[in-house]
Write a protein that holds these residues in place. Structure first.
Motif, PDB file in Angstrom:
ATOM      1  N   PHE A 122       0.821  -1.212   0.000  1.00 54.40           N
ATOM      2  CA  PHE A 122       0.000   0.000   0.000  1.00 54.40           C
ATOM      3  C   PHE A 122       0.861   1.271   0.000  1.00 54.40           C
ATOM      4  O   PHE A 122       0.475   2.282  -0.584  1.00 54.40           O
ATOM      5  N   MET A 123       2.020   1.217   0.635  1.00 61.28           N
ATOM      6  CA  MET A 123       2.921   2.376   0.611  1.00 61.28           C
ATOM      7  C   MET A 123       3.403   2.661  -0.810  1.00 61.28           C
ATOM      8  O   MET A 123       3.471   3.815  -1.233  1.00 61.28           O
ATOM      9  N   ASN A 124       3.718   1.609  -1.556  1.00 64.01           N
ATOM     10  CA  ASN A 124       4.174   1.782  -2.937  1.00 64.01           C
ATOM     11  C   ASN A 124       3.056   2.288  -3.837  1.00 64.01           C
ATOM     12  O   ASN A 124       3.287   3.093  -4.752  1.00 64.01           O
ATOM     13  N   ILE A 125       1.836   1.845  -3.591  1.00 56.12           N
ATOM     14  CA  ILE A 125       0.694   2.343  -4.370  1.00 56.12           C
ATOM     15  C   ILE A 125       0.479   3.833  -4.101  1.00 56.12           C
ATOM     16  O   ILE A 125       0.357   4.639  -5.029  1.00 56.12           O
ATOM     17  N   CYS A 126       0.439   4.192  -2.817  1.00 54.52           N
ATOM     18  CA  CYS A 126       0.101   5.568  -2.445  1.00 54.52           C
ATOM     19  C   CYS A 126       1.243   6.552  -2.701  1.00 54.52           C
ATOM     20  O   CYS A 126       0.996   7.712  -3.053  1.00 54.52           O
ATOM     21  N   SER A 127       2.481   6.112  -2.502  1.00 54.56           N
ATOM     22  CA  SER A 127       3.620   7.027  -2.631  1.00 54.56           C
ATOM     23  C   SER A 127       4.237   7.043  -4.019  1.00 54.56           C
ATOM     24  O   SER A 127       4.698   8.078  -4.490  1.00 54.56           O
ATOM     25  N   LYS A 128       4.241   5.890  -4.699  1.00 52.65           N
ATOM     26  CA  LYS A 128       4.924   5.783  -5.982  1.00 52.65           C
ATOM     27  C   LYS A 128       4.002   5.474  -7.161  1.00 52.65           C
ATOM     28  O   LYS A 128       4.417   5.562  -8.310  1.00 52.65           O
ATOM     29  N   GLY A 129       2.762   5.066  -6.860  1.00 54.18           N
ATOM     30  CA  GLY A 129       1.863   4.663  -7.928  1.00 54.18           C
ATOM     31  C   GLY A 129       2.323   3.385  -8.603  1.00 54.18           C
ATOM     32  O   GLY A 129       2.121   3.183  -9.804  1.00 54.18           O
ATOM     33  N   GLU A 130       2.945   2.479  -7.818  1.00 57.25           N
ATOM     34  CA  GLU A 130       3.478   1.237  -8.364  1.00 57.25           C
ATOM     35  C   GLU A 130       2.927   0.035  -7.612  1.00 57.25           C
ATOM     36  O   GLU A 130       2.730   0.086  -6.395  1.00 57.25           O
TER      37      GLU A 130
END
Length: 247
Positions: free
Chosen positions: A149-157
């Motif tokens: 979820f951190m990668n989705i929210c912070s990096k869009g990945e």
């Protein structure tokens, strides 16, 4: 009605789910030489304990060793106690000093990513030099879901922590045998086996974005949500890429 676990159940639960993860994903095979990255924290310590305890259940011959990487910014690890525990579990222990802050270039600041990159590099180098083909990390179910979820929210990945990762450049594979275990299960097991009182906590990790994401996930799927988190892990492992939005 919610069932409360007796103290003796916690260790059995950790061993059962560790065995399940290893068998489902073929994380450890006959003759493997497994290097455990032991930070001195509760997660990697419980991992070392579990891998030393489940040999009879796995019915696999494998070699274990522990590597602790000391740094120039954190001296909280009780290395004597850590070494004593590992030796008690039949795991040889090595301590390796790495000047993580000392390697920073002028103007750069210390952060979790830099530290983990430096430590991971040294782990790989040590494993290759000493002939270990597997490196076992203590990341658990909450770590994997939070990272996703951190990668989705912070990096869009769409990125998470693979339970098994084969390196292309090195003859080494990363494994995460605690992938089905929630952090609270690990804490309970660590307390039961007198690991928790000797565990250290990274001073940089305490104020990271991970704590904020942990809170958001708790609000989203609830605190007592182990099954939901495991379904998220299952989706990450078996997701149908063709059905994602192609924008």
């Amino acid at each position: 009605m919610k069932r409360f676990l007796r103290k003796s159940d916690y260790s059995r639960q950790v061993k059962k789910l560790t065995v399940k993860t290893i068998m489902q994903r073929s994380l450890i095979k006959e003759g493997d030489k497994v290097l455990i990255a032991v930070s001195g924290g509760k997660d990697s310590s419980v991992l070392a304990w579990a891998l030393s305890q489940i040999r009879s259940e796995l019915k696999i011959n494998y070699e274990l060793a522990g590597l602790h990487i000391s740094t120039d910014f954190c001296a909280c690890c009780k290395r004597a106690e850590l070494c004593s525990k590992l030796l008690e579990w039949g795991i040889p222990f090595t301590d390796l000093f790495v000047p993580v802050i000392g390697r920073l270039k002028e103007g750069e600041k210390m952060n979790c990513y830099w530290c983990s990159t430096q430590r991971r590099t040294e782990l790989l180098k040590y494993a290759v030099e000493k002939g270990y083909n597997k490196i076992a990390l203590g990341h658990h179910l909450d770590d994997i879901v939070e990272t996703f979820f951190m990668n989705i929210c912070s990096k869009g990945e769409l990125l998470a922590m693979p339970v098994l990762l084969k390196y292309r450049k090195y003859p080494v594979t990363l494994i995460r045998p605690l992938a089905l275990l929630e952090e609270k299960q690990i804490i309970a097991c660590a307390a039961e086996n007198k690991i928790l009182k000797n565990a250290c906590t990274c001073p940089y990790g305490q104020n990271s974005n991970r704590r904020e994401m942990k809170s958001k996930i708790s609000d989203f799927i609830g605190f007592d949500s182990g099954d939901t988190k495991r379904r998220i892990l299952k989706a990450l492992s078996e997701g149908k890429i063709d059905y994602l939005a192609d924008c």
